[in-house]
Design an enzyme around this catalytic site. Structure first.
Site, PDB file in Angstrom:
ATOM      1  N   ARG A 151       0.852  -1.190   0.000  1.00  0.00           N
ATOM      2  CA  ARG A 151       0.000   0.000   0.000  1.00  0.00           C
ATOM      3  C   ARG A 151       0.882   1.232   0.000  1.00  0.00           C
ATOM      4  O   ARG A 151       1.985   1.209   0.568  1.00  0.00           O
ATOM      5  CB  ARG A 151      -0.847   0.053   1.286  1.00  0.00           C
ATOM      6  CG  ARG A 151      -2.156  -0.661   1.227  1.00  0.00           C
ATOM      7  CD  ARG A 151      -3.182   0.064   0.342  1.00  0.00           C
ATOM      8  NE  ARG A 151      -4.448  -0.643   0.274  1.00  0.00           N
ATOM      9  CZ  ARG A 151      -4.761  -1.619  -0.571  1.00  0.00           C
ATOM     10  NH1 ARG A 151      -3.871  -2.018  -1.465  1.00  0.00           N
ATOM     11  NH2 ARG A 151      -5.951  -2.190  -0.568  1.00  0.00           N
TER      12      ARG A 151
ATOM     13  N   GLU B  76      -1.838   8.001  -4.524  1.00  0.00           N
ATOM     14  CA  GLU B  76      -2.234   7.543  -5.844  1.00  0.00           C
ATOM     15  C   GLU B  76      -3.664   7.979  -6.178  1.00  0.00           C
ATOM     16  O   GLU B  76      -4.501   8.095  -5.258  1.00  0.00           O
ATOM     17  CB  GLU B  76      -2.063   6.016  -5.958  1.00  0.00           C
ATOM     18  CG  GLU B  76      -2.845   5.185  -4.988  1.00  0.00           C
ATOM     19  CD  GLU B  76      -2.507   3.701  -5.112  1.00  0.00           C
ATOM     20  OE1 GLU B  76      -1.360   3.323  -4.811  1.00  0.00           O
ATOM     21  OE2 GLU B  76      -3.407   2.949  -5.514  1.00  0.00           O
TER      22      GLU B  76
ATOM     23  N   HIS C 106      -0.876   0.392  -9.767  1.00  0.00           N
ATOM     24  CA  HIS C 106      -1.621  -0.459  -8.825  1.00  0.00           C
ATOM     25  C   HIS C 106      -2.352  -1.602  -9.551  1.00  0.00           C
ATOM     26  O   HIS C 106      -3.584  -1.694  -9.530  1.00  0.00           O
ATOM     27  CB  HIS C 106      -2.613   0.385  -8.007  1.00  0.00           C
ATOM     28  CG  HIS C 106      -3.034  -0.284  -6.724  1.00  0.00           C
ATOM     29  ND1 HIS C 106      -3.339   0.416  -5.582  1.00  0.00           N
ATOM     30  CD2 HIS C 106      -3.207  -1.597  -6.404  1.00  0.00           C
ATOM     31  CE1 HIS C 106      -3.694  -0.427  -4.618  1.00  0.00           C
ATOM     32  NE2 HIS C 106      -3.613  -1.663  -5.108  1.00  0.00           N
TER      33      HIS C 106
HETATM   34  C1  DGY Z   1      -6.220  -5.210  -2.654  1.00  0.00           C
HETATM   35  O1  DGY Z   1      -6.984  -6.161  -2.851  1.00  0.00           O
HETATM   36  O2  DGY Z   1      -6.108  -4.676  -1.560  1.00  0.00           O
HETATM   37  C2  DGY Z   1      -5.439  -4.729  -3.821  1.00  0.00           C
HETATM   38  O3  DGY Z   1      -4.581  -3.709  -3.510  1.00  0.00           O
HETATM   39  C3  DGY Z   1      -6.347  -4.338  -4.974  1.00  0.00           C
HETATM   40  O4  DGY Z   1      -5.647  -4.647  -6.125  1.00  0.00           O
END
Ligand code: DGY
Length: 335
Positions: free
Chosen positions: A243, A272, A290
Site C-alpha cells: 500500500r 495515488e 496499482h
Molecule cells: C487489494 O486487494 O487490496 C489490492 O490492492 C487491490 O488490487
C-alpha cells in the site's frame, strides 16, 4: 418484501450486478465515478449496504450519518479505507476478499522485483528512444535475482507466495520480518532452505531484494523512510506491492537519486493516482498503476467474493470472509 438498498461505490462486471439485483435495489456506478465523502454519503441515503473497492472513505462519520447501513463488502483484500472499529461498534458487517488474489499479486510482485533488479523499464525506454546502437559489456547491467537474498517485510499469504517463488524457482535465500514469526512448518514449506525470521534491522541490512507486502495501518505509516533506507545495501532493490504510505515516497526518491539504494519497483503510492514528481524523474524506479491483482480471472474472483458476502448477508447465510467476525452473531443484517 422490499429489497434492501445497495450502493456500488465503483463500476463492476455486469454479471455481478445482475446477481446482486436478485437480492438488492442496486444503485450502480457504471461511469466509475470516484465518490468523495459528501457524494458517497448523499448516495448512501436510505441504503443498507455498500459495495466498496478500497478507495472510498468509509469513516466513523459515514457510519454515524447512516445508522441504516448494515454491511460494507469490499472486493479487495486491503480495507484500510474502512474504520472497522467504528463499524464493529455499530454492529456493521465488514468483509474483504482474502485468498482469491494471493497468487496473482505474488506473480506481479515477483515480476516487478525482477524488472527492477534487471532494469527492464529503463532498458525498454532506452530501446524505444532509439539509443540502442550497439552491444556493450556494461550496457544496462543490473543485479542477479537467482541465488540472491530475498527479504520479505510482511509474511502473510502474499508474502509467503512471493517467498516460495524466490526459493523454489530462483534458489533465493529467504529472510523475513513479521510481527509474529511463522510456525516452523510454514517456514519449512517456503522452499528447500525454508525461510528465516529476522528482526527488521537485519532484514534491511541483509536483503538484496526487499519486497514489502505488509498491510497498511497507522503503525506502519512510513515503515520505510530515510532511516530504514539508510540501513539497506547500496546495491539493494526495494519493491512495494502493499500500500502507499508504507514507504515515504519523498525519502525513497532522495535515496534513489543519490544511489543510496540501486533501484525500486512501485505498484502503490502515497497519494495515488498521483505519483511523487521526483519519482517520475528518476531512471532507476519501475512505476506501475496499482495492478497487483489485475488479471481478468482474479478480478472476477474478487468481485464474486464481495457478492458472495452480500448475498449471504441478505439471505441469512454466513458471510464467508468477514473482517469483523465479532458481529456475526448479529445476523441477519439485511432483512
Ligand atoms: C487489494 O486487494 O487490496 C489490492 O490492492 C487491490 O488490487
Amino acid at each position: 418484501m422490499n429489497k434492501p438498498g445497495l450502493l456500488m461505490a465503483r463500476a463492476v462486471f455486469p454479471e455481478a450486478l445482475a446477481r446482486l439485483r436478485q437480492h438488492f435495489e442496486v444503485e450502480p456506478n457504471d461511469d466509475d465515478t470516484e465518490y468523495g465523502f459528501d457524494e458517497l454519503s448523499r448516495r448512501l441515503s436510505g441504503k443498507q449496504a455498500l459495495f466498496s473497492t478500497a478507495g472510498e472513505p468509509v469513516t466513523a462519520a459515514l457510519f454515524e450519518a447512516h445508522p441504516q447501513l448494515r454491511a460494507v463488502c469490499l472486493m479487495t483484500v486491503g480495507y484500510n479505507n474502512v474504520d472497522v472499529a467504528a463499524a464493529t461498534a455499530r454492529g456493521v458487517l465488514v468483509t474483504n476478499a482474502p485468498g482469491v488474489l494471493t497468487e496473482t499479486t505474488a506473480d506481479l510482485g515477483f515480476a516487478l522485483m525482477m524488472a527492477t533488479a534487471r532494469r527492464m523499464g529503463e532498458a525498454e525506454r532506452f530501446l524505444r528512444s532509439g539509443q540502442w546502437t550497439k552491444w556493450r559489456y556494461d550496457l544496462l547491467t543490473g543485479s542477479d535475482v537467482h541465488g540472491a537474498t530475498l527479504g520479505i517485510l510482511g509474511m502473510g499469504r502474499i508474502g509467503q507466495a512471493i517467498a516460495r517463488r524466490g526459493a523454489l524457482g530462483f534458489g533465493m535465500k529467504v529472510v523475513y520480518h513479521n510481527r509474529t514469526p511463522l510456525a516452523p512448518e510454514a517456514e519449512a514449506g517456503i522452499g528447500p532452505a525454508g525461510a528465516r525470521w529476522v528482526d527488521k534491522a537485519t532484514l534491511l541490512r541483509d536483503s538484496d531484494h526487499l519486497v514489502l507486502v505488509l498491510p497498511y495501518t497507522r503503525g506502519n505509516h512510513h515503515a520505510i523512510g530515510a532511516a530504514e533506507l539508510a540501513q539497506m545495501k547500496p546495491t539493494a532493490t526495494l519493491t512495494n506491492v502493499a500500500r502507499g504510505g508504507i514507504v515515504d515516497d519523498a525519502a525513497l526518491a532522495a535515496a534513489l537519486r543519490e544511489r543510496r539504494i540501486a533501484a525500486a519497483g512501485l505498484d502503490v503510492f502515497e497519494d495515488e493516482p498521483n505519483v511523487h514528481p521526483a519519482l517520475l524523474e528518476l531512471p532507476n524506479v519501475v512505476l506501475l498503476p496499482h495492478i497487483g491483482s489485475a488479471t481478468e480471472a482474479t478480478r472476477r474472483r474478487m468481485v464474486d467474493c464481495a457478492v458472495d458476502n452480500l448475498v449471504a448477508a441478505v439471505t441469512g447465510g454466513t458471510p464467508p470472509t468477514p473482517v469483523n467476525p465479532e458481529v456475526l452473531p448479529l445476523a441477519p443484517w439485511l432483512r
